[in-house]
Design a protein around this motif. Structure first.
Motif, mmCIF file in Angstrom:
data_model
loop_
_atom_site.group_PDB
_atom_site.id
_atom_site.type_symbol
_atom_site.label_atom_id
_atom_site.label_comp_id
_atom_site.label_asym_id
_atom_site.label_seq_id
_atom_site.Cartn_x
_atom_site.Cartn_y
_atom_site.Cartn_z
ATOM 1 N N UNK A 100 46.671 -19.203 -13.785
ATOM 2 C CA UNK A 100 46.255 -17.921 -13.235
ATOM 3 C C UNK A 100 45.392 -18.077 -11.973
ATOM 4 N N UNK A 101 45.334 -16.996 -11.196
ATOM 5 C CA UNK A 101 44.523 -16.963 -9.981
ATOM 6 C C UNK A 101 43.037 -17.007 -10.353
ATOM 7 N N UNK A 102 42.195 -17.283 -9.339
ATOM 8 C CA UNK A 102 40.751 -17.282 -9.568
ATOM 9 C C UNK A 102 40.083 -16.396 -8.528
ATOM 10 N N UNK A 103 38.864 -15.968 -8.834
ATOM 11 C CA UNK A 103 38.084 -15.137 -7.918
ATOM 12 C C UNK A 103 36.968 -16.009 -7.342
ATOM 13 N N UNK A 104 37.115 -16.433 -6.064
ATOM 14 C CA UNK A 104 36.138 -17.377 -5.504
ATOM 15 C C UNK A 104 34.694 -16.874 -5.610
ATOM 16 N N UNK A 105 34.477 -15.591 -5.326
ATOM 17 C CA UNK A 105 33.118 -15.052 -5.371
ATOM 18 C C UNK A 105 32.520 -15.134 -6.770
ATOM 19 N N UNK A 106 33.333 -14.778 -7.756
ATOM 20 C CA UNK A 106 32.856 -14.800 -9.137
ATOM 21 C C UNK A 106 32.586 -16.234 -9.580
ATOM 22 N N UNK A 107 33.454 -17.164 -9.172
ATOM 23 C CA UNK A 107 33.278 -18.573 -9.562
ATOM 24 C C UNK A 107 31.993 -19.143 -8.955
ATOM 25 N N UNK A 119 29.382 -17.445 -7.862
ATOM 26 C CA UNK A 119 28.243 -16.759 -8.457
ATOM 27 C C UNK A 119 27.862 -17.344 -9.810
ATOM 28 N N UNK A 120 28.890 -17.598 -10.634
ATOM 29 C CA UNK A 120 28.636 -18.127 -11.976
ATOM 30 C C UNK A 120 28.089 -19.547 -11.909
ATOM 31 N N UNK A 121 28.563 -20.321 -10.909
ATOM 32 C CA UNK A 121 28.159 -21.721 -10.805
ATOM 33 C C UNK A 121 26.679 -21.866 -10.434
ATOM 34 N N UNK A 122 26.208 -20.964 -9.606
ATOM 35 C CA UNK A 122 24.846 -21.120 -9.081
ATOM 36 C C UNK A 122 23.833 -20.207 -9.766
ATOM 37 N N UNK A 123 24.301 -19.306 -10.613
ATOM 38 C CA UNK A 123 23.408 -18.322 -11.249
ATOM 39 C C UNK A 123 22.244 -18.996 -11.963
ATOM 40 N N UNK A 124 21.035 -18.560 -11.656
ATOM 41 C CA UNK A 124 19.859 -19.032 -12.373
ATOM 42 C C UNK A 124 19.285 -20.348 -11.879
ATOM 43 N N UNK A 125 20.004 -21.066 -10.991
ATOM 44 C CA UNK A 125 19.478 -22.346 -10.495
ATOM 45 C C UNK A 125 18.872 -22.168 -9.106
ATOM 46 N N UNK A 126 17.554 -21.987 -9.069
ATOM 47 C CA UNK A 126 16.907 -21.691 -7.791
ATOM 48 C C UNK A 126 16.510 -22.935 -7.021
ATOM 49 N N UNK A 127 16.921 -24.115 -7.510
ATOM 50 C CA UNK A 127 16.744 -25.349 -6.732
ATOM 51 C C UNK A 127 17.839 -25.462 -5.675
ATOM 52 N N UNK A 128 18.908 -24.685 -5.851
ATOM 53 C CA UNK A 128 20.038 -24.746 -4.917
ATOM 54 C C UNK A 128 19.700 -24.005 -3.630
ATOM 55 N N UNK A 129 19.857 -24.708 -2.504
ATOM 56 C CA UNK A 129 19.573 -24.081 -1.212
ATOM 57 C C UNK A 129 20.820 -23.888 -0.376
ATOM 58 N N UNK A 158 23.722 -33.526 -5.883
ATOM 59 C CA UNK A 158 24.288 -32.190 -6.129
ATOM 60 C C UNK A 158 23.664 -31.545 -7.363
ATOM 61 N N UNK A 159 23.449 -30.236 -7.267
ATOM 62 C CA UNK A 159 22.939 -29.484 -8.422
ATOM 63 C C UNK A 159 24.072 -28.918 -9.259
ATOM 64 N N UNK A 160 25.213 -28.649 -8.617
ATOM 65 C CA UNK A 160 26.346 -28.083 -9.349
ATOM 66 C C UNK A 160 27.624 -28.315 -8.557
ATOM 67 N N UNK A 161 28.743 -28.345 -9.250
ATOM 68 C CA UNK A 161 30.039 -28.482 -8.578
ATOM 69 C C UNK A 161 31.130 -27.904 -9.461
ATOM 70 N N UNK A 162 32.226 -27.534 -8.806
ATOM 71 C CA UNK A 162 33.355 -26.943 -9.526
ATOM 72 C C UNK A 162 34.644 -27.243 -8.777
ATOM 73 N N UNK A 163 35.676 -27.632 -9.534
ATOM 74 C CA UNK A 163 37.018 -27.754 -8.958
ATOM 75 C C UNK A 163 37.947 -26.888 -9.807
#
Lengths: 159, 83
Positions: A8-15, A17-27, A74-79
């Motif tokens: 299925x397709x993915x929604x880049x914005x949603x992905x 957003x979910x990846x970085x949510x709550x992690x305020x070390x990410x700049x 890296x603080x987070x990553x997604x493929x």
């Protein structure tokens, strides 16, 4: 670190957003989105089908993602990589990297898409008018793009 | 031994996955490919250009001189074109 192999397709914005949510070390967050083009070697393409090797695909994507985390802070990553039938304009792949600073995010995102192209077991079959389809040939330029990350180890650049 | 074929190797052999009893004298990937070639025209055509084939043993990339054992999962496929 996360890997998703899906039809299925993915929604880049949603992905993102979910990846970085709550992690305020990410700049900084970098992303790459691959789309299906309507031309190859000057020929019009209708659609293509992406075949993959279930099991090995997830394993290889996780390995290259782990390699990125070794090389950059890296603080987070997604493929996310799709398979199945895709039409021109459809999203094929999403790479997202997040770090405290932009250099690590941008460089690791570039690294991941370059390595993914030559190390993840996916094959593209373009639809042709005769109905047999045509397997896309691997490109030397993709090998060269992957190769340059072998010579550059940013962790050792300062030595 | 489980053998998997992908992309045009699957099309030319007409098989996506098979379990085969490999002769004892076949001990590495190059030997396996030579043996598979003797199993019919589709195999011979699919496997004639070894330089165009990539191999994975138990889902790890392997070279032609890599050793194989009966319980292995061996996959044969062309260079990858994802992304």
């Amino acid at each position: 670190m996360a890997v998703k192999v899906q039809q299925e397709d993915f929604d880049p914005g949603a992905e993102i957003g979910a990846l970085t949510a709550g992690n305020h070390a990410i700049g900084g967050v970098a992303s790459f989105i691959g789309l299906v083009r309507d031309m190859a070697k000057g020929e019009q393409i209708g659609a293509m089908t992406l075949e993959h090797y279930p099991g090995m695909t997830e394993k290889m994507l996780a390995e290259i993602e782990a390699e990125a985390h070794k090389r950059w802070p890296l603080d987070a990553s997604l493929i996310v990589h799709r398979y199945g039938r895709l039409e021109p304009g459809d999203r094929i792949v999403l790479v997202v990297t997040a770090s405290a600073h932009r250099e690590a995010a941008l460089e690791s995102c570039h690294f991941l898409i370059d390595w993914l192209k030559t190390k993840a077991p996916f094959w593209k079959l373009e639809e042709t008018e005769d109905g047999n389809g045509s397997w896309v040939d691997a490109r030397d330029s993709d090998d060269a793009a992957a190769e340059r990350w072998k010579r550059t180890d940013p962790g050792k650049a300062a030595e | 031994m489980k053998i998997l074929y992908f992309a045009w190797l699957r099309q030319r052999t007409g098989i996506d996955e098979e379990d085969v009893a490999v002769p004892a004298e076949v001990t590495d990937v190059a030997g396996l490919i030579d043996w598979l070639k003797t199993r019919g025209d589709g195999f011979e055509e699919a496997l004639q250009d070894v330089s165009a084939i990539r191999v994975a043993i138990n889902q790890e990339f392997a070279t032609l001189d890599a050793k194989i054992t009966p319980g292995d999962e061996v996959a044969l496929f062309p260079p990858m074109t994802g992304g």
